[in-house]
Motif scaffolding. Sequence first.
Motif, PDB file in Angstrom:
ATOM      1  N   PRO A  44       0.813  -1.222   0.000  1.00 15.00           N
ATOM      2  CA  PRO A  44       0.000   0.000   0.000  1.00 15.00           C
ATOM      3  C   PRO A  44       0.847   1.274   0.000  1.00 15.00           C
ATOM      4  CG  PRO A  44      -0.108  -1.118   2.136  1.00 15.00           C
ATOM      5  CD  PRO A  44       0.533  -2.053   1.185  1.00 15.00           C
ATOM      6  N   ARG A  45       2.031   1.232   0.599  1.00 11.01           N
ATOM      7  CA  ARG A  45       2.912   2.396   0.582  1.00 11.01           C
ATOM      8  C   ARG A  45       3.373   2.690  -0.847  1.00 11.01           C
ATOM      9  NH1 ARG A  45       5.795   5.237   4.574  1.00 11.01           N
ATOM     10  NH2 ARG A  45       7.762   6.165   3.854  1.00 11.01           N
ATOM     11  N   LEU A  46       3.734   1.647  -1.565  1.00 11.70           N
ATOM     12  CA  LEU A  46       4.148   1.830  -2.961  1.00 11.70           C
ATOM     13  C   LEU A  46       2.995   2.330  -3.822  1.00 11.70           C
ATOM     14  CD1 LEU A  46       6.492  -1.204  -3.628  1.00 11.70           C
ATOM     15  CD2 LEU A  46       7.039   1.206  -4.049  1.00 11.70           C
ATOM     16  N   GLN A  47       1.799   1.850  -3.543  1.00  7.71           N
ATOM     17  CA  GLN A  47       0.639   2.315  -4.306  1.00  7.71           C
ATOM     18  C   GLN A  47       0.407   3.811  -4.084  1.00  7.71           C
ATOM     19  OE1 GLN A  47      -2.137  -0.560  -2.740  1.00  7.71           O
ATOM     20  NE2 GLN A  47      -1.921  -1.927  -4.506  1.00  7.71           N
ATOM     21  N   LYS A  48       0.591   4.267  -2.845  1.00 10.52           N
ATOM     22  CA  LYS A  48       0.481   5.705  -2.563  1.00 10.52           C
ATOM     23  C   LYS A  48       1.577   6.483  -3.290  1.00 10.52           C
ATOM     24  CE  LYS A  48      -1.694   5.660   2.018  1.00 10.52           C
ATOM     25  NZ  LYS A  48      -1.542   6.086   3.437  1.00 10.52           N
ATOM     26  N   ILE A  49       2.795   5.956  -3.251  1.00  2.00           N
ATOM     27  CA  ILE A  49       3.915   6.621  -3.925  1.00  2.00           C
ATOM     28  C   ILE A  49       3.634   6.764  -5.413  1.00  2.00           C
ATOM     29  CG2 ILE A  49       6.337   6.357  -4.584  1.00  2.00           C
ATOM     30  CD1 ILE A  49       6.760   4.979  -1.843  1.00  2.00           C
ATOM     31  N   SER A  50       3.096   5.705  -6.007  1.00  2.55           N
ATOM     32  CA  SER A  50       2.792   5.713  -7.441  1.00  2.55           C
ATOM     33  C   SER A  50       1.800   6.824  -7.788  1.00  2.55           C
ATOM     34  CB  SER A  50       2.236   4.356  -7.863  1.00  2.55           C
ATOM     35  OG  SER A  50       1.891   4.353  -9.233  1.00  2.55           O
ATOM     36  N   VAL A  51       0.767   6.984  -6.947  1.00  2.00           N
ATOM     37  CA  VAL A  51      -0.223   8.039  -7.178  1.00  2.00           C
ATOM     38  C   VAL A  51       0.411   9.421  -7.017  1.00  2.00           C
ATOM     39  CG1 VAL A  51      -2.336   9.100  -6.302  1.00  2.00           C
ATOM     40  CG2 VAL A  51      -2.188   6.610  -6.510  1.00  2.00           C
ATOM     41  N   LEU A  52       1.172   9.603  -5.955  1.00  2.00           N
ATOM     42  CA  LEU A  52       1.764  10.913  -5.667  1.00  2.00           C
ATOM     43  C   LEU A  52       2.766  11.323  -6.741  1.00  2.00           C
ATOM     44  CD1 LEU A  52       2.253  10.510  -1.816  1.00  2.00           C
ATOM     45  CD2 LEU A  52       0.563  11.941  -2.983  1.00  2.00           C
ATOM     46  N   ARG A  53       3.485  10.365  -7.297  1.00  2.00           N
ATOM     47  CA  ARG A  53       4.454  10.687  -8.355  1.00  2.00           C
ATOM     48  C   ARG A  53       3.762  11.244  -9.597  1.00  2.00           C
ATOM     49  NH1 ARG A  53       9.687  11.584  -8.161  1.00  2.00           N
ATOM     50  NH2 ARG A  53      10.243  10.344  -9.978  1.00  2.00           N
ATOM     51  N   LYS A  54       2.519  10.854  -9.814  1.00  2.00           N
ATOM     52  CA  LYS A  54       1.778  11.338 -10.986  1.00  2.00           C
ATOM     53  C   LYS A  54       1.411  12.812 -10.867  1.00  2.00           C
ATOM     54  CE  LYS A  54       0.044   6.753 -12.105  1.00  2.00           C
ATOM     55  NZ  LYS A  54      -1.092   5.809 -12.139  1.00  2.00           N
ATOM     56  N   PHE A  55       1.554  13.359  -9.647  1.00  2.00           N
ATOM     57  CA  PHE A  55       1.341  14.792  -9.450  1.00  2.00           C
ATOM     58  C   PHE A  55       2.651  15.561  -9.532  1.00  2.00           C
ATOM     59  CE2 PHE A  55      -2.428  13.046  -7.309  1.00  2.00           C
ATOM     60  CZ  PHE A  55      -3.414  13.826  -7.894  1.00  2.00           C
ATOM     61  N   ASP A  56       3.704  14.895 -10.024  1.00  2.00           N
ATOM     62  CA  ASP A  56       5.020  15.516 -10.193  1.00  2.00           C
ATOM     63  C   ASP A  56       5.611  15.993  -8.865  1.00  2.00           C
ATOM     64  OD1 ASP A  56       4.925  15.192 -13.009  1.00  2.00           O
ATOM     65  OD2 ASP A  56       3.734  17.017 -13.198  1.00  2.00           O
ATOM     66  N   LEU A  57       5.314  15.272  -7.795  1.00  2.00           N
ATOM     67  CA  LEU A  57       5.890  15.612  -6.505  1.00  2.00           C
ATOM     68  C   LEU A  57       7.293  15.013  -6.400  1.00  2.00           C
ATOM     69  CD1 LEU A  57       2.865  14.973  -4.102  1.00  2.00           C
ATOM     70  CD2 LEU A  57       3.530  17.100  -5.235  1.00  2.00           C
ATOM     71  N   SER A  58       8.173  15.703  -5.683  1.00  2.00           N
ATOM     72  CA  SER A  58       9.527  15.201  -5.485  1.00  2.00           C
ATOM     73  C   SER A  58       9.513  14.067  -4.472  1.00  2.00           C
ATOM     74  CB  SER A  58      10.432  16.330  -4.989  1.00  2.00           C
ATOM     75  OG  SER A  58      10.057  16.716  -3.669  1.00  2.00           O
ATOM     76  N   THR A  59      10.603  13.306  -4.442  1.00  2.00           N
ATOM     77  CA  THR A  59      10.685  12.208  -3.475  1.00  2.00           C
ATOM     78  C   THR A  59      10.678  12.756  -2.048  1.00  2.00           C
ATOM     79  OG1 THR A  59      13.112  12.232  -3.707  1.00  2.00           O
ATOM     80  CG2 THR A  59      11.875  10.631  -5.031  1.00  2.00           C
ATOM     81  N   GLU A  60      11.263  13.926  -1.826  1.00  2.00           N
ATOM     82  CA  GLU A  60      11.262  14.511  -0.490  1.00  2.00           C
ATOM     83  C   GLU A  60       9.847  14.913  -0.078  1.00  2.00           C
ATOM     84  OE1 GLU A  60      12.368  15.671   3.165  1.00  2.00           O
ATOM     85  OE2 GLU A  60      13.563  14.571   1.698  1.00  2.00           O
ATOM     86  N   GLN A  61       9.077  15.480  -1.003  1.00  2.00           N
ATOM     87  CA  GLN A  61       7.691  15.830  -0.704  1.00  2.00           C
ATOM     88  C   GLN A  61       6.873  14.584  -0.390  1.00  2.00           C
ATOM     89  OE1 GLN A  61       6.986  18.019  -4.369  1.00  2.00           O
ATOM     90  NE2 GLN A  61       6.787  19.941  -3.244  1.00  2.00           N
TER      91      GLN A  61
END
Length: 302
Positions: A44-61
């Motif tokens: 589930p953590r990776l699934q959240k990361i995948s969604v957040l990356r689609k908003f062009d957020l940085s890894t730190e964000q």
Amino acid sequence: MLIHELSKRTGLTRKAIEYYVEKNLITCATLDNGYRDFEKDQIPRLQKISVLRKFDLSTEQIRMILDGDENDLLQKLSVLKKLRLSQEEKKAALLEQLGSRHNYAEINAALQALEQGMSIAQRLLDAFPGYYGKYVCLHFAGFLDEPVKTLEQQRAYGEILDFLDTLPSFEIPADLQPFLDEGLGQLTAEQIQSLSQKTQEGIRNPEQFLKDNQETLHIYAAYLQSEEYKASPAYRYKCLLDQFNRTSGYYDRFLPAMKRLSPSYAAYCAQAETANRMIREQYPEFSEQVENPQSIPDQNPG
């Protein structure tokens, strides 16, 4: 589970998963044979990361969202995204002007104003907590795109940055946090902007505001005098925030500097003083200035 199984269950490539491990967004153990071993809770953590990356957020964000106050950080990023979209629209208009007039000096001054305004808006969002940070950010954003032409404006800009960069944290008592999370914390950027616009409309045309809201203002004035209001979390939050603003320099440093930086904000404050006098004449119960961007939406008659 091994990385190939994790990749299959999340739909992410092996390369992406390895990148997230490298950036410490997910964790894993290393087996004796050198293979990475992942726990099921990483899915589930990776699934959240995948969604957040689609908003062009940085890894730190993304790390801050996953490991911090997820709701507050997501809403802050939403406000910033909205401000940046507005900034890009203004830049597109300036580019069109440049193509027709070729006035590079004028366009450069306008671009610098946009960058400086964005810098202040982002600091406002970071400096104040939750709803209040979003409100002051969006409230002042409309006054921050004017070119800085004078030495006085340059000094005011520096004073504002210094104030926001050195502002102490506003600590919210734990027992007030549910009130903010369940009430004000759910307000979207669009709702906050609507509130700010209605407040500004009332200030610019107080006669019409008083006429249109006479019944509501009577009810609101009575509520301000009630024991119910004085015992409410809203009243306590407002008192704490007002005390913070008075002791931090918000009233005697930040607001005066804003007036010197932005002629349109100075004009707006003059209108607010006039509106404030008019409202107080009819409703003495309103002891605070109209131009005080800490109003709580469910109490605001405008």
